[in-house]
Every structure is written in structure tokens, then in C-alpha cells.
Design a protein around this motif. Structure first.
Motif, mmCIF file in Angstrom:
data_model
loop_
_atom_site.group_PDB
_atom_site.id
_atom_site.type_symbol
_atom_site.label_atom_id
_atom_site.label_comp_id
_atom_site.label_asym_id
_atom_site.label_seq_id
_atom_site.Cartn_x
_atom_site.Cartn_y
_atom_site.Cartn_z
ATOM 1 N N ALA A 199 -9.620 9.402 -6.340
ATOM 2 C CA ALA A 199 -9.541 10.618 -5.151
ATOM 3 C C ALA A 199 -10.393 10.539 -4.209
ATOM 4 O O ALA A 199 -10.843 10.175 -3.161
ATOM 5 C CB ALA A 199 -9.814 11.635 -6.102
ATOM 6 N N ARG A 200 -11.911 9.901 -4.545
ATOM 7 C CA ARG A 200 -12.684 9.481 -3.875
ATOM 8 C C ARG A 200 -12.152 8.080 -2.529
ATOM 9 O O ARG A 200 -12.107 8.256 -1.498
ATOM 10 C CB ARG A 200 -14.147 8.849 -4.418
ATOM 11 N N VAL A 201 -11.600 7.265 -3.635
ATOM 12 C CA VAL A 201 -10.858 6.115 -2.903
ATOM 13 C C VAL A 201 -10.093 6.716 -1.961
ATOM 14 O O VAL A 201 -9.898 6.473 -0.798
ATOM 15 C CB VAL A 201 -9.948 5.206 -3.517
ATOM 16 N N MET A 202 -9.262 7.665 -2.318
ATOM 17 C CA MET A 202 -7.960 8.276 -1.650
ATOM 18 C C MET A 202 -8.355 9.669 -0.688
ATOM 19 O O MET A 202 -7.594 10.043 0.029
ATOM 20 C CB MET A 202 -6.802 8.695 -2.417
ATOM 21 N N HIS A 203 -9.752 9.693 -0.941
ATOM 22 C CA HIS A 203 -10.155 10.416 0.119
ATOM 23 C C HIS A 203 -9.487 12.354 -0.111
ATOM 24 O O HIS A 203 -8.847 13.130 0.846
ATOM 25 C CB HIS A 203 -9.893 10.679 1.553
ATOM 26 N N THR A 204 -9.482 12.305 -1.445
ATOM 27 C CA THR A 204 -8.811 13.301 -1.801
ATOM 28 C C THR A 204 -9.183 14.664 -3.226
ATOM 29 O O THR A 204 -10.549 13.810 -3.622
ATOM 30 C CB THR A 204 -7.112 13.407 -2.080
ATOM 31 N N ASP A 205 -8.534 15.105 -3.629
ATOM 32 C CA ASP A 205 -9.190 16.424 -5.217
ATOM 33 C C ASP A 205 -8.309 15.803 -5.925
ATOM 34 O O ASP A 205 -7.675 14.747 -5.955
ATOM 35 C CB ASP A 205 -9.415 17.014 -4.627
ATOM 36 N N GLU A 206 -9.394 15.321 -7.435
ATOM 37 C CA GLU A 206 -8.284 14.780 -8.835
ATOM 38 C C GLU A 206 -6.813 15.865 -8.756
ATOM 39 O O GLU A 206 -6.140 14.627 -9.090
ATOM 40 C CB GLU A 206 -9.873 15.554 -9.263
ATOM 41 N N PRO A 207 -6.857 17.067 -8.324
ATOM 42 C CA PRO A 207 -5.790 17.794 -8.875
ATOM 43 C C PRO A 207 -4.795 16.927 -7.789
ATOM 44 O O PRO A 207 -3.425 16.759 -8.795
ATOM 45 C CB PRO A 207 -5.595 19.125 -8.790
ATOM 46 N N SER A 208 -4.925 16.370 -6.892
ATOM 47 C CA SER A 208 -4.013 15.936 -6.384
ATOM 48 C C SER A 208 -3.509 14.337 -6.487
ATOM 49 O O SER A 208 -1.668 13.916 -6.615
ATOM 50 C CB SER A 208 -4.072 15.623 -4.374
ATOM 51 N N VAL A 209 -4.087 13.582 -6.883
ATOM 52 C CA VAL A 209 -3.974 12.333 -7.890
ATOM 53 C C VAL A 209 -3.673 12.938 -8.628
ATOM 54 O O VAL A 209 -2.279 11.587 -8.717
ATOM 55 C CB VAL A 209 -5.742 11.582 -7.665
ATOM 56 N N SER B 13 4.449 12.427 -10.507
ATOM 57 C CA SER B 13 5.507 12.383 -10.137
ATOM 58 C C SER B 13 5.908 11.052 -9.394
ATOM 59 O O SER B 13 6.547 11.125 -9.084
ATOM 60 C CB SER B 13 4.783 13.340 -8.559
ATOM 61 N N GLY B 14 5.722 9.871 -9.876
ATOM 62 C CA GLY B 14 5.686 8.798 -10.100
ATOM 63 C C GLY B 14 5.403 8.142 -8.262
ATOM 64 O O GLY B 14 5.350 6.780 -7.926
ATOM 65 N N ILE B 15 4.752 8.851 -7.505
ATOM 66 C CA ILE B 15 4.193 8.510 -5.983
ATOM 67 C C ILE B 15 3.375 7.496 -5.618
ATOM 68 O O ILE B 15 3.873 6.208 -5.137
ATOM 69 C CB ILE B 15 4.465 9.645 -5.046
ATOM 70 N N LEU B 16 2.632 7.606 -6.819
ATOM 71 C CA LEU B 16 1.840 6.384 -6.754
ATOM 72 C C LEU B 16 1.714 5.456 -8.164
ATOM 73 O O LEU B 16 1.695 6.573 -9.425
ATOM 74 C CB LEU B 16 0.349 7.160 -7.277
ATOM 75 N N LYS B 17 1.917 4.683 -7.926
ATOM 76 C CA LYS B 17 2.526 3.318 -9.241
ATOM 77 C C LYS B 17 1.711 2.764 -9.796
ATOM 78 O O LYS B 17 0.435 2.451 -8.561
ATOM 79 C CB LYS B 17 3.699 2.372 -8.653
ATOM 80 N N ALA B 18 1.566 3.303 -10.999
ATOM 81 C CA ALA B 18 0.304 3.174 -11.888
ATOM 82 C C ALA B 18 0.630 2.984 -13.566
ATOM 83 O O ALA B 18 0.895 3.646 -13.583
ATOM 84 C CB ALA B 18 -0.881 3.838 -11.416
#
Length: 61
Positions: free
Chosen positions: A11-21, A27-32
């Protein structure tokens, strides 16, 4: 290069919040790959979101 991240670090690296991550991961949009309590993510994956480098990967420059 794969790096290990927790949800909070992502969340910190992507400049967003935890629920968004969590939504991007589920959803598989971010492959991990799940690894213990965090995720292994190829840092090239961040370029899809407009993030050129992560804090952990700044030594690659």
C-alpha cells in the motif's frame, strides 16, 4: 526481480490503501505469489501501475 512485501508495504509503495491492494491481489490484477504472511511480487509488475521503482528496489538504479 522478485521482492517480498506485506500488504501494508505494498500500500505504501503503490500510494494507496490496504483494501485497494487486497482487491488488486484477489482479482488477479496485481500478479503476486503468496509467501507466508506476505507476497512475492516481480518489481516489473509495478510499471503497470505507473510506479517505476519501489522503495526496496531503489538499489537497482
Amino acid at each position: 526481480m522478485d521482492q517480498y512485501y506485506t500488504i501494508a508495504e505494498l500500500a505504501r509503495v503503490m500510494h494507496t490503501d490496504e483494501p485497494s491492494v487486497r482487491l488488486l491481489l484477489s482479482s488477479g490484477i496485481l500478479k503476486a505469489e503468496r509467501c507466508g504472511s506476505g507476497y512475492l511480487i516481480n518489481t516489473d509488475e509495478f510499471s503497470r501501475f505507473g510506479i517505476l521503482s519501489s522503495r526496496k528496489d531503489s538499489r537497482r538504479r
